[in-house]
Design an enzyme around this catalytic site. Structure first.
Site, PDB file in Angstrom:
ATOM      1  N   SER A  21     -71.089 136.598  31.821  1.00  0.00           N
ATOM      2  CA  SER A  21     -71.073 137.155  30.426  1.00  0.00           C
ATOM      3  C   SER A  21     -72.381 137.034  29.847  1.00  0.00           C
ATOM      4  CB  SER A  21     -70.241 136.252  29.547  1.00  0.00           C
ATOM      5  OG  SER A  21     -69.041 136.636  29.461  1.00  0.00           O
ATOM      6  N   SER A  31     -69.258 138.705  27.886  1.00  0.00           N
ATOM      7  CA  SER A  31     -68.673 138.503  26.550  1.00  0.00           C
ATOM      8  C   SER A  31     -69.968 138.292  25.529  1.00  0.00           C
ATOM      9  CB  SER A  31     -67.822 137.355  26.372  1.00  0.00           C
ATOM     10  OG  SER A  31     -68.487 136.232  26.672  1.00  0.00           O
ATOM     11  N   LYS A  56     -75.622 132.937  20.166  1.00  0.00           N
ATOM     12  CA  LYS A  56     -74.173 133.470  20.477  1.00  0.00           C
ATOM     13  C   LYS A  56     -73.107 132.570  19.420  1.00  0.00           C
ATOM     14  CE  LYS A  56     -70.833 134.510  24.240  1.00  0.00           C
ATOM     15  NZ  LYS A  56     -70.425 134.380  25.507  1.00  0.00           N
TER      16      LYS A  56
HETATM   17  N1  GLN Z   1     -65.482 139.132  32.087  1.00  0.00           N
HETATM   18  C1  GLN Z   1     -65.339 137.882  32.357  1.00  0.00           C
HETATM   19  C2  GLN Z   1     -63.957 137.383  31.700  1.00  0.00           C
HETATM   20  O1  GLN Z   1     -63.343 138.034  30.851  1.00  0.00           O
HETATM   21  C3  GLN Z   1     -66.288 136.783  32.171  1.00  0.00           C
HETATM   22  C4  GLN Z   1     -66.446 136.456  30.819  1.00  0.00           C
HETATM   23  C5  GLN Z   1     -67.696 135.252  30.596  1.00  0.00           C
HETATM   24  O2  GLN Z   1     -68.453 135.162  31.589  1.00  0.00           O
HETATM   25  N2  GLN Z   1     -67.465 134.602  29.375  1.00  0.00           N
HETATM   26  O3  GLN Z   1     -63.470 136.199  31.943  1.00  0.00           O
END
Ligand code: GLN
Length: 492
Positions: free
Chosen positions: A178, A154, A79
């Site tokens: 995410s 994400s 990532k």
């Molecule tokens: N969708 C969640 C957010 O926007 C989680 C994102 C994540 O786990 N990095 O914060």
């Protein structure tokens, strides 16, 4: 061989050790697939072909010399939130479009030490804020199961790369879902470890008390191999636990599903917006686990309504603090021709951050400001403790807790959900991060549009082995994790 991308991590390891194919052949095979197929998926931000081939040659030499690890020569995608020395690390943001880290994140360094070959860096929502990967400065990534749909976020690039067979496994990070939600949207297995299990050193911070790296792969077995690399204490991360990691591969058969008590929170299955197909597939998977000997127990998680508001105060508050460093002076994009220092700060940050990141910084700064701090931030911290206690109480009577990973399957790219609609889609994942618990997603079937559905299992602290073991056994008895998207079937 044309089907190297069909092999599991264990098969790759055995094939390399037995010299059935070389790491160079394997790496070239994946690079060729990326070149041919990724134009449609757009999972990679940076492909590091040259370095990958050099690493593959070094791996082949180590294999020949007999000083290889079990993963020497196996390719991986990281990532783009993990710092990689000499290779661009963008966090999906214009702010870091040209950032080249002078060091490797611990997770990346451990991967190198294990002999993994880095294929490249994969796409993500900007600074990991989002659930679709559309907030990336580098554009949206497609869901391999339906190219006009999002892969989730994400860690959407990680999920899409693995689901399209453009990497055998990938690293992800999970601050509020995410790893689990994109794994669910793309039909993969993904593990969010207990907070402190995987080093955060060199992992660009979103919300430091919630962030945790973990593996994303096709099966629990593949995830276990990557967990063996990622997990462990790191003196460079003060929140990393001084506790030995398990041997997650050796423990795959270590938990008995017979007699396993699975808690079913009654609040979770009455959430407005829970898709009927998702509910049905999750219930079928629980029935299967019951047939395998598990005992389903209805439980109460009374704080469910508080998850979304609590997370969406704490995460932005921490983000607003973490992202202060990107000011165009020491770190990040700098605007052209600033007239003075204030102009430099203002324009660098307005031009360098996208709208979702700016929204979070504004919410977080508001929640932390004098006069509102007690009413919002302190209150959210208190509720966070109640959420944790709710889980601890549940774990007095059950071994694991079952939930969907997300209320829906993947939605269309450009569906343009309002921020609140998008935040509500995180209902099943956020509490795990607020409590610091581990949780896993496993694919358990498809909706009527042939989009994958995921089952989430939440465990008590440090129960990664147990979660992987339960999913491993479920995957021995079922074949959802072997299904491939049509695009993954294409040969390069
Ligand atoms: N969708 C969640 C957010 O926007 C989680 C994102 C994540 O786990 N990095 O914060």
């Amino acid at each position: 061989m044309t089907d190297l991308h069909r092999l599991s991590i264990r098969e790759l390891s055995e094939g390399l050790a037995g010299a059935k194919f070389s790491s160079r052949e394997l790496t070239e095979h994946y690079l060729k697939r990326i070149e041919k197929i990724d134009a449609q998926v757009k999972s990679y931000v940076t492909v590091t072909a040259e370095q990958a081939l050099a690493q593959a040659d070094a791996a082949d030499a180590a294999l020949k010399a007999g000083n290889a690890t079990v993963l020497t020569g196996v390719p991986i995608a990281h990532k783009d939130i993990f710092c990689t020395q000499g290779i661009k690390t963008t966090a999906g943001s214009k702010m870091l479009d040209n950032f080249i880290s002078p060091y490797d994140a611990t997770v990346v360094a451990k991967g190198k030490a294990a002999g993994l070959v880095t294929l490249g860096k994969v796409n993500m929502d900007e600074f990991a804020m989002g659930s679709t990967s559309e907030s990336s400065y580098f554009g949206a990534t497609a869901n391999p199961w339906a190219l006009d749909h999002v892969p989730g976020g994400s860690s959407g690039g990680s999920a899409a790369a693995v689901a399209a067979d453009l990497a055998p496994f990938a690293t992800g990070t999970d601050t509020g879902g995410s790893i689990r939600q994109p794994a669910s949207f793309c039909g993969l297995t993904g593990l969010k470890p207990t907070y402190g299990r995987v080093s955060r050193f060199g992992m660009i911070a979103y919300a430091s008390s919630l962030d945790q790296g973990g593996p994303m792969a096709r099966s629990a077995e593949d995830c276990a191999y990557l967990m063996n690399v990622m997990a462990g204490h790191d003196a460079k991360d003060s929140t990393s636990i001084e506790k030995d990691a398990d041997d997650y591969v050796a423990n795959l058969s270590g938990t008995s599903v017979k007699g396993l008590r699975i808690g079913i929170p009654k609040q979770y299955f009455n959430v407005a917006g829970l898709d009927a197909d998702v509910k049905a597939r999750v219930e079928e998977s629980l029935k299967k686990l019951e047939e395998m000997g598990a005992i389903l127990v209805e439980i109460d998680l009374t704080m469910t309504d508080a998850y979304v508001p609590t997370y969406y105060l704490i995460a932005p508050a921490e983000a607003s603090s973490n992202l202060q460093r990107f000011d165009g002076v020491r770190y990040g994009y700098r605007c052209e021709n600033p007239v003075d220092l204030m102009d430099l700060y203002k324009r660098s940050r307005s031009e360098g951050f996208g709208p979702e990141v700016q929204r979070r910084i504004l919410i977080g700064t508001y929640a932390l400001s004098a006069g509102y701090y007690d009413a919002y931030y302190v209150k959210a911290q208190k509720v966070r403790r109640l959420i944790q206690q709710d889980f601890l109480k549940a774990f007095e009577s059950v071994d694991v807790i079952a939930a969907p990973a997300a209320p829906t399957t993947a939605y269309k790219i450009g569906a343009n959900l309002s921020p609140t609609e998008m935040y509500l889609g995180d209902i099943y994942t956020l509490a795990v991060n607020l409590a610091g618990l581990p949780a896993i997603n496993a694919p358990v079937g498809f909706d009527k549009e042939n989009l994958p559905v995921g089952l989430q299992l939440i465990g008590n602290y440090w129960s990664e082995s147990q979660l992987l073991s339960v999913v491993y056994q479920y995957q021995q008895a079922t074949d959802w994790h072997t299904k491939r998207a049509a695009i993954a079937e294409e040969n390069a």
